[in-house]
Design a protein around this motif. Structure first.
Motif, PDB file in Angstrom:
ATOM      1  N   THR A  62       5.799  -1.565  -2.735  1.00  0.00           N
ATOM      2  CA  THR A  62       5.539  -2.274  -3.987  1.00  0.00           C
ATOM      3  C   THR A  62       5.508  -3.772  -3.742  1.00  0.00           C
ATOM      4  O   THR A  62       6.141  -4.273  -2.805  1.00  0.00           O
ATOM      5  CB  THR A  62       6.620  -1.966  -5.042  1.00  0.00           C
ATOM      6  OG1 THR A  62       7.890  -2.337  -4.514  1.00  0.00           O
ATOM      7  CG2 THR A  62       6.620  -0.503  -5.425  1.00  0.00           C
ATOM      8  N   PHE A  66      -0.008  -6.574  -5.520  1.00  0.00           N
ATOM      9  CA  PHE A  66      -0.911  -5.419  -5.456  1.00  0.00           C
ATOM     10  C   PHE A  66      -0.232  -4.216  -6.098  1.00  0.00           C
ATOM     11  O   PHE A  66       0.972  -4.216  -6.345  1.00  0.00           O
ATOM     12  CB  PHE A  66      -1.382  -5.111  -4.028  1.00  0.00           C
ATOM     13  CG  PHE A  66      -0.288  -4.891  -3.015  1.00  0.00           C
ATOM     14  CD1 PHE A  66       0.420  -3.686  -2.969  1.00  0.00           C
ATOM     15  CD2 PHE A  66       0.021  -5.861  -2.091  1.00  0.00           C
ATOM     16  CE1 PHE A  66       1.410  -3.476  -2.032  1.00  0.00           C
ATOM     17  CE2 PHE A  66       1.018  -5.667  -1.148  1.00  0.00           C
ATOM     18  CZ  PHE A  66       1.718  -4.469  -1.119  1.00  0.00           C
ATOM     19  N   ASP A  67      -1.027  -3.181  -6.388  1.00  0.00           N
ATOM     20  CA  ASP A  67      -0.511  -1.965  -7.004  1.00  0.00           C
ATOM     21  C   ASP A  67       0.374  -1.216  -6.016  1.00  0.00           C
ATOM     22  O   ASP A  67       0.279  -1.384  -4.804  1.00  0.00           O
ATOM     23  CB  ASP A  67      -1.671  -1.052  -7.444  1.00  0.00           C
ATOM     24  CG  ASP A  67      -2.515  -1.691  -8.535  1.00  0.00           C
ATOM     25  OD1 ASP A  67      -1.972  -2.507  -9.301  1.00  0.00           O
ATOM     26  OD2 ASP A  67      -3.718  -1.382  -8.607  1.00  0.00           O
ATOM     27  N   THR A  68       1.229  -0.333  -6.542  1.00  0.00           N
ATOM     28  CA  THR A  68       2.111   0.481  -5.713  1.00  0.00           C
ATOM     29  C   THR A  68       1.278   1.382  -4.806  1.00  0.00           C
ATOM     30  O   THR A  68       0.304   2.001  -5.238  1.00  0.00           O
ATOM     31  CB  THR A  68       3.037   1.330  -6.588  1.00  0.00           C
ATOM     32  OG1 THR A  68       3.812   0.448  -7.399  1.00  0.00           O
ATOM     33  CG2 THR A  68       3.962   2.188  -5.750  1.00  0.00           C
ATOM     34  N   ALA A  79      -3.954  -1.809   0.897  1.00  0.00           N
ATOM     35  CA  ALA A  79      -3.754  -2.343  -0.450  1.00  0.00           C
ATOM     36  C   ALA A  79      -4.686  -3.531  -0.633  1.00  0.00           C
ATOM     37  O   ALA A  79      -4.950  -4.283   0.299  1.00  0.00           O
ATOM     38  CB  ALA A  79      -2.308  -2.775  -0.641  1.00  0.00           C
ATOM     39  N   ASP A  82      -4.441  -8.751  -5.471  1.00  0.00           N
ATOM     40  CA  ASP A  82      -5.021  -9.111  -6.763  1.00  0.00           C
ATOM     41  C   ASP A  82      -5.852 -10.383  -6.659  1.00  0.00           C
ATOM     42  O   ASP A  82      -5.513 -11.312  -5.925  1.00  0.00           O
ATOM     43  CB  ASP A  82      -3.913  -9.324  -7.803  1.00  0.00           C
ATOM     44  CG  ASP A  82      -3.138  -8.049  -8.096  1.00  0.00           C
ATOM     45  OD1 ASP A  82      -3.698  -6.955  -7.884  1.00  0.00           O
ATOM     46  OD2 ASP A  82      -1.988  -8.164  -8.537  1.00  0.00           O
TER      47      ASP A  82
END
Length: 170
Positions: A62, A66-68, A79, A82
């Motif tokens: 996490t 960025f998303d999990t 990943a 963002d």
């Protein structure tokens, strides 16, 4: 003389320790697992590879940037950072494997944010060794000049070697 050698060895040893010591400001992975974020500096919108070597099960990763992501056992996952990540900011990446956690830092590179086209990479391909830019075609004059240069270099080498060998005979 021995004092100078001992002092030199001590100074070299201290310098080697100073150079190889890891900075203490970095996030530390204090687990028996090999967590890694590659690259550790990335542009907003870029991709990072997350690995969790040695973990006996899947690892949950996490971060605020960025998303999990779930990394499979002894595997890797990707990943996407963002687009609104702050340039120059350092984000913490948290790894969780069977309750054991580790943290690493991820830095967002400064400057302008990349466009969608600039983050694409070309597919792997062979080396383009080809003709380069200097070969346009067969020119008889250039071939003749090149051959003459090679022949004169070979002749000069033979003459120098023969002259040396005749002067050294006793």
């Amino acid at each position: 003389m021995r004092a100078i050698r001992a002092a030199s060895a001590a100074l070299l040893g201290a310098a080697a320790l100073a150079v190889t010591a890891a900075p203490t400001a970095m996030a530390v992975n204090n687990t028996p697992y090999d967590f890694n974020v590659t690259p550790s500096t990335v542009a907003a919108g870029g991709r990072v590879t997350l690995t969790a070597g040695g973990c006996p099960s899947s690892t949950t990763v996490t971060s605020a940037v960025f998303d999990t992501v779930t990394v499979p056992r002894n595997g890797a996952a990707t990943a996407v950072v963002d687009w609104d990540a702050r340039p120059g900011a350092v984000y913490t990446v948290n790894f969780n494997c069977v309750g054991r956690t580790g943290t690493l830092d991820l830095t967002v590179s400064g400057g302008s944010t990349p466009t969608a086209g600039s983050t694409r990479t070309a597919p792997p391909a062979g080396v383009r060794g080809g003709e380069g830019g200097s070969f346009e075609g067969m020119n008889a004059a250039e071939i003749a000049i090149g051959g003459a240069l090679i022949a004169s270099a070979v002749t000069a080498t033979v003459l120098v070697v023969r002259r040396r060998s005749t002067n050294r005979q006793h």
